[in-house]
Write a protein that holds these residues in place. Structure first.
Motif, PDB file in Angstrom:
ATOM      1  N   PRO A 261      55.699  38.441 -16.324  1.00 45.44           N
ATOM      2  CA  PRO A 261      56.836  37.989 -17.119  1.00 45.44           C
ATOM      3  C   PRO A 261      56.573  36.556 -17.581  1.00 45.44           C
ATOM      4  CG  PRO A 261      57.335  37.734 -14.800  1.00 45.44           C
ATOM      5  CD  PRO A 261      55.927  38.293 -14.876  1.00 45.44           C
ATOM      6  N   GLU A 262      57.144  36.193 -18.690  1.00 50.30           N
ATOM      7  CA  GLU A 262      57.041  34.814 -19.165  1.00 50.30           C
ATOM      8  C   GLU A 262      58.455  34.297 -19.432  1.00 50.30           C
ATOM      9  OE1 GLU A 262      54.255  34.275 -22.343  1.00 50.30           O
ATOM     10  OE2 GLU A 262      52.620  35.277 -21.271  1.00 50.30           O
ATOM     11  N   PRO A 263      58.986  33.465 -18.535  1.00 50.54           N
ATOM     12  CA  PRO A 263      60.355  32.959 -18.691  1.00 50.54           C
ATOM     13  C   PRO A 263      60.413  31.872 -19.761  1.00 50.54           C
ATOM     14  CG  PRO A 263      59.322  31.961 -16.779  1.00 50.54           C
ATOM     15  CD  PRO A 263      58.332  32.963 -17.311  1.00 50.54           C
TER      16      PRO A 263
ATOM     17  N   ASP B 115      59.475  37.073 -22.089  1.00 52.19           N
ATOM     18  CA  ASP B 115      58.416  37.570 -22.966  1.00 52.19           C
ATOM     19  C   ASP B 115      57.400  38.322 -22.106  1.00 52.19           C
ATOM     20  OD1 ASP B 115      56.325  37.974 -24.739  1.00 52.19           O
ATOM     21  OD2 ASP B 115      55.779  35.856 -24.879  1.00 52.19           O
ATOM     22  N   MET B 116      57.653  39.608 -21.865  1.00 48.91           N
ATOM     23  CA  MET B 116      56.751  40.415 -21.042  1.00 48.91           C
ATOM     24  C   MET B 116      55.386  40.523 -21.726  1.00 48.91           C
ATOM     25  SD  MET B 116      58.368  41.360 -18.283  1.00 48.91           S
ATOM     26  CE  MET B 116      57.514  42.835 -17.726  1.00 48.91           C
ATOM     27  N   SER B 117      54.309  40.392 -20.933  1.00 49.88           N
ATOM     28  CA  SER B 117      52.980  40.268 -21.523  1.00 49.88           C
ATOM     29  C   SER B 117      51.924  40.973 -20.685  1.00 49.88           C
ATOM     30  CB  SER B 117      52.585  38.794 -21.652  1.00 49.88           C
ATOM     31  OG  SER B 117      53.522  38.090 -22.438  1.00 49.88           O
TER      32      SER B 117
ATOM     33  N   THR C  84      60.561  30.185 -27.037  1.00 48.37           N
ATOM     34  CA  THR C  84      59.888  28.910 -27.291  1.00 48.37           C
ATOM     35  C   THR C  84      58.632  28.683 -26.458  1.00 48.37           C
ATOM     36  OG1 THR C  84      61.339  27.796 -25.687  1.00 48.37           O
ATOM     37  CG2 THR C  84      62.031  27.802 -28.015  1.00 48.37           C
ATOM     38  N   GLY C  85      58.194  29.661 -25.669  1.00 48.52           N
ATOM     39  CA  GLY C  85      56.977  29.506 -24.888  1.00 48.52           C
ATOM     40  C   GLY C  85      57.274  29.316 -23.412  1.00 48.52           C
ATOM     41  N   THR C  86      56.232  29.472 -22.598  1.00 45.50           N
ATOM     42  CA  THR C  86      56.418  29.440 -21.148  1.00 45.50           C
ATOM     43  C   THR C  86      55.553  28.386 -20.484  1.00 45.50           C
ATOM     44  OG1 THR C  86      56.503  30.815 -19.158  1.00 45.50           O
ATOM     45  CG2 THR C  86      54.619  31.139 -20.611  1.00 45.50           C
TER      46      THR C  86
ATOM     47  N   PRO D 138      52.548  33.024 -13.336  1.00 40.94           N
ATOM     48  CA  PRO D 138      52.063  33.431 -12.011  1.00 40.94           C
ATOM     49  C   PRO D 138      50.549  33.657 -12.031  1.00 40.94           C
ATOM     50  CG  PRO D 138      53.986  34.715 -12.659  1.00 40.94           C
ATOM     51  CD  PRO D 138      53.539  33.965 -13.875  1.00 40.94           C
ATOM     52  N   GLU D 139      49.851  33.066 -11.082  1.00 39.95           N
ATOM     53  CA  GLU D 139      48.397  33.205 -11.010  1.00 39.95           C
ATOM     54  C   GLU D 139      48.019  34.295 -10.010  1.00 39.95           C
ATOM     55  OE1 GLU D 139      46.693  29.444 -10.103  1.00 39.95           O
ATOM     56  OE2 GLU D 139      47.509  28.445 -11.886  1.00 39.95           O
TER      57      GLU D 139
END
Length: 288
Positions: free
Chosen positions: A143-145, A164-166, A254-256, A260-261
């Motif tokens: 996920p990208e919050p 923004d699921m990726s 607007t971007g994240t 998570p690594e």
């Protein structure tokens, strides 16, 4: 104020929440059943959405605020959802890790023109409590919050929480696969409410957090600040509007900066994204 959308007896209703008070705007004015309708009224009157609502609260029945939040659906039905990439340094670093082609992402981070891409249609977007998707042909999904800007006729009228699921594995194979990594069923979530600009304050001074749980075990829990956003929402929206016939209502992520690594989502994971002054968006995960 914050604006919620609920469904009652199959019909959409617009609710404004101010602190612990929730006002049924649809009951106050027939036809005022969506955020887009409210934004249209404000546009015609040349005023802010909160100013319009303040003139309606005397006629609007009060609702239980907690019940409204629990029943909230996607707060607006956007004609289009767009997204910005590489707007935080950590995002550039993550793209370099996944692709081995870090120079192209660093060029975007430092360049005059931001990366903007089409993210989703309304049919691919879900609201609070609904399931977000991970692709069945991907083995690295995150996920990208993101702080999401709500744009009406080209102008910023509010903010919401975006996910923004990726597929990092697909984009990492080749940056030209970006559309497939980003656009698919249930690829985006927004909600639970739209906060007015007056409620949000400075959009580049907000705490942003994300928590991921799996079988009651915390897999990820971190926070950051939108102060690290290197491009303002106004700049990103200006590029969205350039030589582009934007629809009446759009959402721009607007971007994240929370990436998570060494982690990939699995079905039934639970994601909670919180943004100060905006709200908390919660979704489960499913494979699509």
């Amino acid at each position: 104020m914050r604006y919620y959308r609920t469904i009652e007896d199959g019909a959409a209703r617009l609710v404004a929440r101010d602190g612990e008070k929730a006002y049924d705007l649809t009951a106050a004015r027939e036809g005022l059943d969506s955020f887009a309708a409210l934004a249209n009224v404000a546009d015609v009157l040349g005023t802010g959405i909160d100013d319009v609502v303040e003139g309606l609260t005397a006629d609007a029945p009060l609702l239980d605020a907690d019940s409204v939040a629990a029943r909230a659906t996607m707060p607006a039905v956007p004609d289009e959802v767009w997204a910005a990439g590489v707007t935080y340094q950590v995002s550039s670093d993550a793209r370099e890790e996944e692709s081995g082609r870090g120079e192209i992402y660093q060029d975007v981070f430092e360049g005059d023109r931001p990366e903007l891409f089409f993210k989703a249609t309304a049919s691919r977007t879900v609201g609070p409590g609904e399931k977000v998707g991970i692709r069945g042909d991907s083995d690295w999904d995150v996920p990208e919050p993101e702080l999401a800007v709500v744009v009406h006729r080209g102008d910023i009228v509010g903010y919401t929480v975006g996910n923004d699921m990726s597929s990092r594995s697909i984009e990492g194979d080749n940056p030209l696969y970006l559309p497939q990594a980003k656009i698919y069923d249930r690829c985006c979530a927004i909600g639970p409410a739209i906060a007015s600009p007056e409620t949000v304050g400075d959009p580049q001074d907000l705490e942003l957090s994300m928590r991921i749980e799996r079988d009651d075990e915390v897999m990820f829990d971190d926070s950051t600040s939108t102060s690290q956003l290197v491009r303002s929402p106004e700049e990103l929206v200006s590029y969205l509007n350039r030589h582009n016939a934007t629809p009446e209502l759009a959402v721009l992520l607007t971007g994240t900066s929370l990436v998570p690594e060494e982690f990939t989502l699995e079905a039934d994971d639970e994601i909670a994204i919180g943004i100060e002054n905006v709200g908390r968006l919660e979704n489960e995960v499913t494979t699509v």
